[in-house]
Design a protein around this motif. Structure first.
Motif, PDB file in Angstrom:
ATOM      1  N   LEU A 145       0.931  -1.040   0.030  1.00  0.00           N
ATOM      2  CA  LEU A 145      -0.185   0.134   0.091  1.00  0.00           C
ATOM      3  C   LEU A 145       0.886   1.239   0.019  1.00  0.00           C
ATOM      4  N   MET A 146       1.992   0.953   0.615  1.00  0.00           N
ATOM      5  CA  MET A 146       2.970   2.467   0.722  1.00  0.00           C
ATOM      6  C   MET A 146       3.267   2.652  -0.742  1.00  0.00           C
ATOM      7  N   LEU A 147       3.714   1.590  -1.335  1.00  0.00           N
ATOM      8  CA  LEU A 147       4.124   1.870  -2.829  1.00  0.00           C
ATOM      9  C   LEU A 147       3.033   2.353  -3.743  1.00  0.00           C
ATOM     10  N   ARG A 148       1.952   1.771  -3.453  1.00  0.00           N
ATOM     11  CA  ARG A 148       0.831   2.135  -4.071  1.00  0.00           C
ATOM     12  C   ARG A 148       0.379   3.779  -3.954  1.00  0.00           C
ATOM     13  N   ASP A 149       0.454   4.090  -2.795  1.00  0.00           N
ATOM     14  CA  ASP A 149       0.299   5.546  -2.363  1.00  0.00           C
ATOM     15  C   ASP A 149       1.352   6.385  -2.956  1.00  0.00           C
ATOM     16  N   GLU A 150       2.522   5.848  -2.961  1.00  0.00           N
ATOM     17  CA  GLU A 150       3.612   6.906  -3.503  1.00  0.00           C
ATOM     18  C   GLU A 150       3.295   6.943  -4.957  1.00  0.00           C
ATOM     19  N   LEU A 151       2.924   5.788  -5.706  1.00  0.00           N
ATOM     20  CA  LEU A 151       2.569   5.871  -7.197  1.00  0.00           C
ATOM     21  C   LEU A 151       1.444   7.066  -7.341  1.00  0.00           C
ATOM     22  N   GLU A 152       0.563   6.755  -6.552  1.00  0.00           N
ATOM     23  CA  GLU A 152      -0.610   7.721  -6.911  1.00  0.00           C
ATOM     24  C   GLU A 152      -0.304   9.199  -6.665  1.00  0.00           C
ATOM     25  N   THR A 153       0.396   9.380  -5.719  1.00  0.00           N
ATOM     26  CA  THR A 153       1.218  10.989  -5.517  1.00  0.00           C
ATOM     27  C   THR A 153       2.092  11.255  -6.842  1.00  0.00           C
ATOM     28  N   ALA A 154       3.064  10.380  -7.279  1.00  0.00           N
ATOM     29  CA  ALA A 154       3.807  10.602  -8.430  1.00  0.00           C
ATOM     30  C   ALA A 154       2.685  10.844  -9.656  1.00  0.00           C
ATOM     31  N   MET A 155       1.719  10.272  -9.973  1.00  0.00           N
ATOM     32  CA  MET A 155       1.222  10.000 -11.139  1.00  0.00           C
ATOM     33  C   MET A 155       0.371  11.685 -11.212  1.00  0.00           C
ATOM     34  N   ALA A 156      -0.286  11.917  -9.879  1.00  0.00           N
ATOM     35  CA  ALA A 156      -0.800  13.029  -9.810  1.00  0.00           C
ATOM     36  C   ALA A 156      -0.067  14.290  -9.953  1.00  0.00           C
ATOM     37  N   MET A 157       1.186  14.321  -9.695  1.00  0.00           N
ATOM     38  CA  MET A 157       1.931  15.332  -9.691  1.00  0.00           C
ATOM     39  C   MET A 157       2.713  15.308 -11.290  1.00  0.00           C
ATOM     40  N   CYS A 158       2.484  14.256 -11.795  1.00  0.00           N
ATOM     41  CA  CYS A 158       2.869  14.285 -13.297  1.00  0.00           C
ATOM     42  C   CYS A 158       1.563  14.523 -14.241  1.00  0.00           C
ATOM     43  N   GLY A 159       0.436  14.912 -13.634  1.00  0.00           N
ATOM     44  CA  GLY A 159      -0.956  15.108 -14.308  1.00  0.00           C
ATOM     45  C   GLY A 159      -1.425  13.903 -15.037  1.00  0.00           C
ATOM     46  N   ALA A 160      -1.264  12.874 -14.359  1.00  0.00           N
ATOM     47  CA  ALA A 160      -1.906  11.424 -14.917  1.00  0.00           C
ATOM     48  C   ALA A 160      -3.076  11.240 -13.931  1.00  0.00           C
ATOM     49  N   ALA A 161      -4.337  11.100 -14.624  1.00  0.00           N
ATOM     50  CA  ALA A 161      -5.321  10.815 -13.717  1.00  0.00           C
ATOM     51  C   ALA A 161      -5.641   9.497 -13.821  1.00  0.00           C
ATOM     52  N   GLY A 162      -4.817   8.629 -14.667  1.00  0.00           N
ATOM     53  CA  GLY A 162      -4.967   7.223 -14.810  1.00  0.00           C
ATOM     54  C   GLY A 162      -3.908   6.412 -15.351  1.00  0.00           C
ATOM     55  N   VAL A 163      -3.776   5.281 -15.179  1.00  0.00           N
ATOM     56  CA  VAL A 163      -2.523   4.583 -15.691  1.00  0.00           C
ATOM     57  C   VAL A 163      -2.406   4.736 -17.339  1.00  0.00           C
ATOM     58  N   ALA A 164      -3.552   5.041 -17.906  1.00  0.00           N
ATOM     59  CA  ALA A 164      -3.565   5.052 -19.541  1.00  0.00           C
ATOM     60  C   ALA A 164      -3.085   6.619 -19.665  1.00  0.00           C
ATOM     61  N   GLY A 165      -2.947   7.220 -18.842  1.00  0.00           N
ATOM     62  CA  GLY A 165      -2.411   8.869 -18.962  1.00  0.00           C
ATOM     63  C   GLY A 165      -0.793   8.858 -18.645  1.00  0.00           C
ATOM     64  N   VAL A 166      -0.292   7.633 -18.299  1.00  0.00           N
ATOM     65  CA  VAL A 166       0.967   7.394 -18.049  1.00  0.00           C
ATOM     66  C   VAL A 166       1.929   6.951 -19.381  1.00  0.00           C
ATOM     67  N   THR A 167       2.273   8.158 -20.135  1.00  0.00           N
ATOM     68  CA  THR A 167       2.887   7.850 -21.321  1.00  0.00           C
ATOM     69  C   THR A 167       4.216   8.121 -21.427  1.00  0.00           C
ATOM     70  N   LYS A 168       4.987   7.525 -22.538  1.00  0.00           N
ATOM     71  CA  LYS A 168       6.469   7.819 -22.758  1.00  0.00           C
ATOM     72  C   LYS A 168       6.846   9.293 -22.621  1.00  0.00           C
ATOM     73  N   GLU A 169       6.112  10.327 -22.980  1.00  0.00           N
ATOM     74  CA  GLU A 169       6.216  11.510 -22.838  1.00  0.00           C
ATOM     75  C   GLU A 169       6.716  12.051 -21.527  1.00  0.00           C
ATOM     76  N   LEU A 170       6.186  11.347 -20.484  1.00  0.00           N
ATOM     77  CA  LEU A 170       6.507  11.621 -19.158  1.00  0.00           C
ATOM     78  C   LEU A 170       7.824  11.563 -18.964  1.00  0.00           C
TER      79      LEU A 170
END
Ligand SMILES: Cc1cc2nc3c(=O)[nH]c(=O)nc-3n(C[C@H](O)[C@H](O)[C@H](O)COP(=O)(O)O)c2cc1C
Length: 358
Positions: free
Chosen positions: A331-356
């Protein structure tokens, strides 16, 4: 325990605490790698060298980490890698790991080198689980394990293709460490008197078990004998990934076995883009090796992985707090991932693209 656990704020803290709790030789067995252990440090350096290029001002009111792996819905793209002998980290071994993983809803890949029988692990928790299979020389034994896995509700077979020979793991030799035999391989068990006196016993045991002559048709042979999807774990070259898929693998795991096999091999995160390009959309691609931070996971997703697996941190969580420790780490790693995604502007895993990543 709770007071201590509250001070563990990242996955490395779990390792530090586990090291205090574990017998030093057991710690070394889990933490260690092969030869000069160069590969232990490579994923960290490779991951740190990848730079994130965040997008800002996107709507991140909700950040959806959920995805699927081989059709299983998982709440986050973080799975439990197969590792043997959980009983050395905690008396409840894989039974506790299975509960901890199931509590978070993720997939546990159970090593067939487990302390507890496959059936007992299946009965311990209702979470999704896959079974790891080594390249067994004895094909009847492989089929027997396959049937046991099918009967007890495992939903994929993870064939480890980077383990035909036992690496030279110097910490284990110095500590005269040898893993206790798994109940899943009763015929291959080393007599108890031998397994704690010399590292040679374990090498001999594995040399007898593993098939040095195995080539890609081993994957087809396995795939023909089960309706479960087969995952090939331990590829680092695009060409091998393509061969795995052509041989019937439904997914590949880019992995260097956590630095425990071929020292100085290319770190999995660096091999990932080549494998993703070689496989295309013909199979799913996962990666493991050194994932300790949410930003690490984000980078793997950006480079085309569908999910990452974590090995040692799960064992550290298990050693520190049993099933609750396993859940806490995931859960800790999941939580960190959520924060990192949010800070990268990705609202979902589909939004995590190689442009990041750069
Ligand atoms: C103690 C231990 C035992 C392992 N046993 C297995 C195994 O039985 N089969 C396998 O395919 N990989 C095994 N691995 C490798 C893991 O599946 C995984 O590739 C590796 O741990 C990932 O790296 P990480 O520990 O940095 O997350 C083991 C790893 C550890 C630490």
């Amino acid at each position: 325990m709770t007071d201590t656990v509250n001070h563990l704020v990242n996955l490395d803290d779990y390792e530090t605490r586990a090291r205090e709790l574990l017998d030093p030789a057991a710690y070394d067995y889990i933490a260690g790698g092969a030869d000069a252990e160069v590969s232990l440090g490579l994923p960290r350096r490779a991951l740190d060298a990848i730079r994130l290029r965040p997008r800002v001002m996107t709507d991140i009111t909700t950040c959806d980490l959920s995805t699927t792996v081989l059709g299983h819905p998982v709440p986050a793209p973080i799975l439990v890698a197969p590792s043997g002998d959980h009983g050395i980290a905690h008396p409840a071994g894989e039974l506790a790991t299975a509960r901890g993983a199931a509590d978070t809803g993720t997939v546990m890949v159970v090593s067939s080198g487990s302390t507890y029988p496959l059936e007992d692990i299946a009965a311990a928790a209702a979470g999704p689980r896959w079974m790891h299979l080594p390249l067994l020389r004895d094909r009847d034994l492989a089929v027997e394990l396959l049937r046991r896995a099918e009967r007890s509700g495992y939903s994929a077979i993870c064939l480890t293709v980077d383990h035909k020979v036992m690496a030279k793991r110097e910490r284990n030799i110095r500590n005269r460490w040898s893993t206790p035999p798994s109940p899943n391989f009763p015929a291959a068990a080393v007599p108890r008197a031998e397994w704690d006196v010399t590292g040679a016993a374990i090498r001999k045991r594995f040399d007898g078990l593993l098939d040095r002559s195995a080539t890609w048709p081993y994957v087809s042979w396995l795939a023909e004998r089960t309706s479960l999807p087969v995952v090939a774990k331990g590829v680092l070259a695009g060409a091998d990934a393509a061969l795995a898929v052509a041989s019937g693998a439904a997914a590949v795991i880019v992995s260097d076995h956590g630095g425990r096999q071929l020292d100085t091999a290319v770190p999995p995160i660096e091999a990932l883009p080549e494998v993703v390009a070689a496989v295309g959309d013909r199979a799913e691609v996962y990666v493991d090796g050194g994932f300790r931070r949410g930003t690490d996971v984000l980078k793997a997703l950006a480079l085309g992985a569908r999910a990452v697996l974590i090995g040692r941190p799960v064992l550290w969580g298990l050693a520190v707090d049993g099933a609750a420790g396993v859940s806490a780490v995931l859960l800790m790693l999941r939580d960190e991932l959520e924060t990192a995604m949010a800070m990268c502007g990705a609202a979902g895993v589909a939004g995590v693209t190689k442009e990041l990543v750069r």
